[in-house]
Design a protein around this motif. Sequence first.
Motif, PDB file in Angstrom:
ATOM      1  N   CYS A 190       1.170  -1.102  -0.100  1.00 48.50           N
ATOM      2  CA  CYS A 190       0.027   0.139   0.036  1.00 48.50           C
ATOM      3  C   CYS A 190       0.854   1.292  -0.049  1.00 48.50           C
ATOM      4  N   ALA A 191       0.182   2.476  -0.517  1.00 45.49           N
ATOM      5  CA  ALA A 191       0.931   3.639  -0.375  1.00 45.49           C
ATOM      6  C   ALA A 191       0.515   4.253   1.248  1.00 45.49           C
ATOM      7  N   LEU A 192       1.096   5.388   1.565  1.00 46.78           N
ATOM      8  CA  LEU A 192       0.756   6.086   2.696  1.00 46.78           C
ATOM      9  C   LEU A 192       0.390   7.659   2.168  1.00 46.78           C
ATOM     10  N   GLY A 193      -0.677   8.129   2.632  1.00 45.75           N
ATOM     11  CA  GLY A 193      -1.002   9.388   2.408  1.00 45.75           C
ATOM     12  C   GLY A 193      -1.720  10.065   3.521  1.00 45.75           C
ATOM     13  N   ASP A 194      -2.718  11.187   3.243  1.00 41.12           N
ATOM     14  CA  ASP A 194      -3.340  11.813   4.210  1.00 41.12           C
ATOM     15  C   ASP A 194      -4.917  11.390   4.201  1.00 41.12           C
ATOM     16  N   VAL A 195      -5.148  10.414   3.364  1.00 40.52           N
ATOM     17  CA  VAL A 195      -6.720   9.944   3.250  1.00 40.52           C
ATOM     18  C   VAL A 195      -6.749   8.646   2.839  1.00 40.52           C
ATOM     19  N   GLU A 196      -7.309   7.782   3.667  1.00 41.61           N
ATOM     20  CA  GLU A 196      -7.406   6.251   2.969  1.00 41.61           C
ATOM     21  C   GLU A 196      -8.402   6.185   1.881  1.00 41.61           C
ATOM     22  N   GLU A 197      -7.984   5.718   0.708  1.00 46.12           N
ATOM     23  CA  GLU A 197      -8.549   5.717  -0.235  1.00 46.12           C
ATOM     24  C   GLU A 197      -8.005   4.756  -1.347  1.00 46.12           C
ATOM     25  N   GLN A 198      -8.620   4.707  -2.441  1.00 51.73           N
ATOM     26  CA  GLN A 198      -8.221   4.067  -3.711  1.00 51.73           C
ATOM     27  C   GLN A 198      -7.980   5.023  -4.875  1.00 51.73           C
ATOM     28  N   ILE A 219      -4.463   0.585 -10.063  1.00 48.74           N
ATOM     29  CA  ILE A 219      -5.165   1.471  -8.940  1.00 48.74           C
ATOM     30  C   ILE A 219      -4.560   0.658  -7.692  1.00 48.74           C
ATOM     31  N   ILE A 220      -4.265   1.714  -6.762  1.00 43.75           N
ATOM     32  CA  ILE A 220      -3.576   1.351  -5.281  1.00 43.75           C
ATOM     33  C   ILE A 220      -4.263   1.735  -4.164  1.00 43.75           C
ATOM     34  N   SER A 221      -3.945   1.105  -3.254  1.00 42.36           N
ATOM     35  CA  SER A 221      -4.675   1.438  -1.949  1.00 42.36           C
ATOM     36  C   SER A 221      -3.568   2.473  -1.043  1.00 42.36           C
ATOM     37  N   ILE A 222      -4.220   3.429  -0.587  1.00 43.07           N
ATOM     38  CA  ILE A 222      -3.393   4.525   0.157  1.00 43.07           C
ATOM     39  C   ILE A 222      -4.124   4.532   1.707  1.00 43.07           C
ATOM     40  N   ALA A 263       8.508   4.196 -16.548  1.00 43.04           N
ATOM     41  CA  ALA A 263       9.405   3.216 -17.262  1.00 43.04           C
ATOM     42  C   ALA A 263      10.369   2.651 -16.198  1.00 43.04           C
ATOM     43  N   HIS A 264      10.882   3.926 -15.498  1.00 40.66           N
ATOM     44  CA  HIS A 264      11.928   3.514 -14.325  1.00 40.66           C
ATOM     45  C   HIS A 264      11.135   3.580 -13.216  1.00 40.66           C
ATOM     46  N   THR A 265      10.613   2.424 -12.646  1.00 39.10           N
ATOM     47  CA  THR A 265       9.665   2.327 -11.691  1.00 39.10           C
ATOM     48  C   THR A 265      10.065   3.221 -10.206  1.00 39.10           C
ATOM     49  N   PRO A 266      11.239   3.746  -9.987  1.00 36.25           N
ATOM     50  CA  PRO A 266      11.346   4.590  -8.647  1.00 36.25           C
ATOM     51  C   PRO A 266      10.779   5.858  -9.085  1.00 36.25           C
ATOM     52  N   SER A 267      10.719   6.171 -10.177  1.00 37.40           N
ATOM     53  CA  SER A 267       9.973   7.583 -10.563  1.00 37.40           C
ATOM     54  C   SER A 267       8.462   7.627 -10.656  1.00 37.40           C
ATOM     55  N   SER A 268       7.815   6.511 -10.333  1.00 34.70           N
ATOM     56  CA  SER A 268       6.375   6.567 -10.416  1.00 34.70           C
ATOM     57  C   SER A 268       5.902   7.279  -9.288  1.00 34.70           C
ATOM     58  N   SER A 269       4.633   8.021  -9.641  1.00 37.87           N
ATOM     59  CA  SER A 269       3.992   8.861  -8.526  1.00 37.87           C
ATOM     60  C   SER A 269       2.639   8.889  -8.668  1.00 37.87           C
ATOM     61  N   LEU A 270       1.978   9.222  -7.841  1.00 31.83           N
ATOM     62  CA  LEU A 270       0.538   9.466  -7.553  1.00 31.83           C
ATOM     63  C   LEU A 270       0.124  10.930  -8.235  1.00 31.83           C
TER      64      LEU A 270
END
Length: 230
Positions: free
Chosen positions: A85-93, A128-131, A100-107
């Motif tokens: 899962c990701a971490l953020g300020d709201v629990e959501e999908q 689609i990911i869980s936050i 292409a260089h996965t460390p640069s992936s972003s919300l």
Amino acid sequence: MIKFIQDTLYKMGLIVKLVRPDNNLWLQNRGIKTVLDIGANTGQFANLIQKVLPQASIISFEPIKKCYDELLVNTKNINVKAFNCALGDVEEQQEINISAHTPSSSLLNMADLHTEVFAGTNFVEKEIISIKRLDDVFPDLKINGKFMVKVDVQGFEDRVIKGGVETLKKADSVLIETSFVELYKDQLLFDGIYQLLIGLGFEFKGNYTQTKNKEDGSILYAESFFTNTK
């Protein structure tokens, strides 16, 4: 030699961060028992920090399923507990942009400058990911003793902080990626991250590493280290 290897891979669009264990006595002396690895990718940081803090347990968070699966394989021989899962300020999908260089992936959406200075990092697909909020998951982690929080989430750092205020107040230290220019649209830059952490009782101790624009030498982003003064 290490610098040559880094520069060569950088020209190919690959960003490599190396931790040198022989230069980390200052960190080893802090008595850290647990490291929260937020934005773990495929386990690069987990394997590096395990060499620096071999007695510490590592708790990793990685939202992209493919990267999470690789993380499990790459950390199977060290003390890592991982969450998909990701971490953020709201629990959501939410939909994440996968690079292409996965460390640069972003919300967040990528700014033009990012693709200009880092070739081969353009977004190629979505997932689609869980936050979740750090403050919500922290009680279940059962952490005892001093812990450090590492945050490397490609422009989403302020959301992690806002969703983990109470947890961060308990942390010994924070190692967080901070940008000095906009690499992702609407990201909070260094000054904003600095103010958030100072407001929680942290003190800025300097940049652990920093990455420069190969065209003009200007500093693009850094891994900034903060310690809790409370």
